[in-house]
Write an enzyme that holds these catalytic residues in place. Sequence first.
Site, PDB file in Angstrom:
ATOM      1  N   CYS A 263      -2.886   0.237   7.210  1.00 44.36           N
ATOM      2  CA  CYS A 263      -2.835  -0.469   8.490  1.00 44.36           C
ATOM      3  C   CYS A 263      -3.399   0.419   9.598  1.00 44.36           C
ATOM      4  CB  CYS A 263      -1.412  -0.914   8.802  1.00 44.36           C
ATOM      5  SG  CYS A 263      -0.256   0.428   8.699  1.00 44.36           S
TER       6      CYS A 263
ATOM      7  N   GLU B 248       5.933  -4.048  11.359  1.00 46.61           N
ATOM      8  CA  GLU B 248       4.624  -3.425  11.495  1.00 46.61           C
ATOM      9  C   GLU B 248       3.646  -4.274  10.707  1.00 46.61           C
ATOM     10  OE1 GLU B 248       3.498   0.208   9.497  1.00 46.61           O
ATOM     11  OE2 GLU B 248       1.631  -0.813   9.963  1.00 46.61           O
TER      12      GLU B 248
ATOM     13  N   ASN C  80       0.804  -1.232   0.000  1.00 41.37           N
ATOM     14  CA  ASN C  80       0.000   0.000   0.000  1.00 41.37           C
ATOM     15  C   ASN C  80       0.838   1.284   0.000  1.00 41.37           C
ATOM     16  OD1 ASN C  80       0.841  -0.393   2.612  1.00 41.37           O
ATOM     17  ND2 ASN C  80      -1.120   0.051   3.563  1.00 41.37           N
TER      18      ASN C  80
HETATM   19  O1  G3H Z   1      -0.472   0.933   6.053  1.00 43.81           O
HETATM   20  C1  G3H Z   1       0.328   1.255   6.913  1.00 43.81           C
HETATM   21  C2  G3H Z   1       0.894   2.595   6.958  1.00 43.81           C
HETATM   22  O2  G3H Z   1       1.932   2.626   7.891  1.00 43.81           O
HETATM   23  C3  G3H Z   1      -0.149   3.646   7.247  1.00 43.81           C
HETATM   24  O3  G3H Z   1       0.363   4.898   6.995  1.00 43.81           O
HETATM   25  O4  G3H Z   1      -1.181   6.301   8.335  1.00 43.81           O
HETATM   26  O5  G3H Z   1       0.269   7.313   6.580  1.00 43.81           O
HETATM   27  O6  G3H Z   1      -1.681   5.888   5.945  1.00 43.81           O
HETATM   28  P1  G3H Z   1      -0.614   6.162   6.969  1.00 43.81           P
END
Ligand code: G3H
Length: 502
Positions: free
Chosen positions: A304, A270, A169
């Site tokens: 996430c 993560e 993503n």
């Molecule tokens: O999908 C996992 C990422 O660490 C989320 O990052 O909060 O900038 O969308 P974000």
Amino acid sequence: MAGTGVFADILDGEVYKYYADGEWRASGSGKSVAIVNPTTRQTQYRVQACTQEEVNKVMEGAKVAQKAWARTPLWKRAELLHKAAAILKEHKAPIAECLVKEIAKPAKDAVTEVVRSGDLVSYTAEEGVRILGEGKLLVSDSFPGNERNKYCLSSKVPLGIVLAIPPFNYPVNLAVSKIGPALIAGNALVLKPPTQCLLCNQGAVAALHMVHCFHLAGFPKGLISCVTGKGSEIGDFLTMHPGVNCISFTGGDTGIAISKKAGMVPLQMELGGKDACIVLEDADLDLVAANIVKGGFSYSGQRCTAVKVVLIMETVADTVVEKVNAKLAKLKVGPPEDNCDITPVVTESSANFIEGLVMDAKEKGATFCQEYRREGNLIWPLLLDHVRPDMRIAWEEPFGPVLPVIRINSVEEGIHHCNASNFGLQGCVFTRDINKAIMISDAMESGTVQINSAPARGPDHFPFQGLKDSGIGSQGITNSINMMTKVKSTVINLPSPSYTMG
Ligand code: G3H
């Protein structure tokens, strides 16, 4: 355009090359892996299926390059990172184009990801110069029984080779969040672009373009490498490789398997979340609705840190559900090229998984606020009200534009549900009472709790960490730099005690 102009070097006919020893190469395997466009569901790109032998070569080269890099002055390392950041931003358009076609990221968000990545690399260079330029001096007489005859000088030294595996993503941003800290700290870096499933490498081509920006900046050969391929062939081989000194992984359950197999190397992981949004009666309900939509549905819920369950006091639930539904009705659903808010999810198997959760909730009596609609990988936004704990969607992360609402009668009930999850990435609480907010934040077993805003990782220098199955260690620029170093001490032993100004 992707694969043209300065990026022409990275393409071999129809197949993108891998990067090793400072050059772009075709794999000796003669095989490639297809990347399917989530919108068209047709093959969009192909990348090399690297072999284990090629991985071994990459590791050998990285080891040699790292030794020289560790002796490169910090300011020079920072200078190169600044250069790479500028090149990355200059070429945001072709990289964003790959993100649109590989992972169906809405066009404007794709550009934002690349720009954010350039900023992250620059900030990392500056932060590295600051924090790695400092060490510590300890004196021995603070510990009982000692005189001041020992001076301990400690500083941070690189770990060696960092293996970085970002998720589909954020294939650029979450790659540079590992590459930048690794390099400024004096490590070599081996990148394995995202592997969404065993055979698909969604995000790999955007990552290869990003790596080329580092190549153009002039980093020494072998210091950065990028290998693509089948998880079944090189996945375990990489993560269990004796040459690897640190693994930074962002993704799903695979991280748990990696952590069990990895040897004695520091891990930064993560692995997703089930971020809870607790809404109290005194909250600003317009703010709540706006954040539920932004937090739950941006990039079609494939973050996430997305809001993944709303735990709302029964007395305000009807009002908030109504406000959220009104906003959902206005979201534009369609292809990423048209900058739609809701775009196709990354793979057909993801869409099937989401559908499975929706159908389970249907059978068990959840209220559908919208009609469930799916075309190919495109799923229309759906709010499920009156979800109960016996439904899978109360606990599992759909990673899609589907959000469950659980009505609660006490704050304790909300905290209990949040803490019963096996995840603990982020959470949020909406209330006008700051004292209550702090108490709830303290009670929630999550790495971060946002007060009156949806969960989010950024700004990128903030600490970012998950508890329980959500991860190991802490990210954010400063924490990542520290994590990719170890402390080295030199102790000066004096023949007789010496007290400063004594
Ligand atoms: O999908 C996992 C990422 O660490 C989320 O990052 O909060 O900038 O969308 P974000």
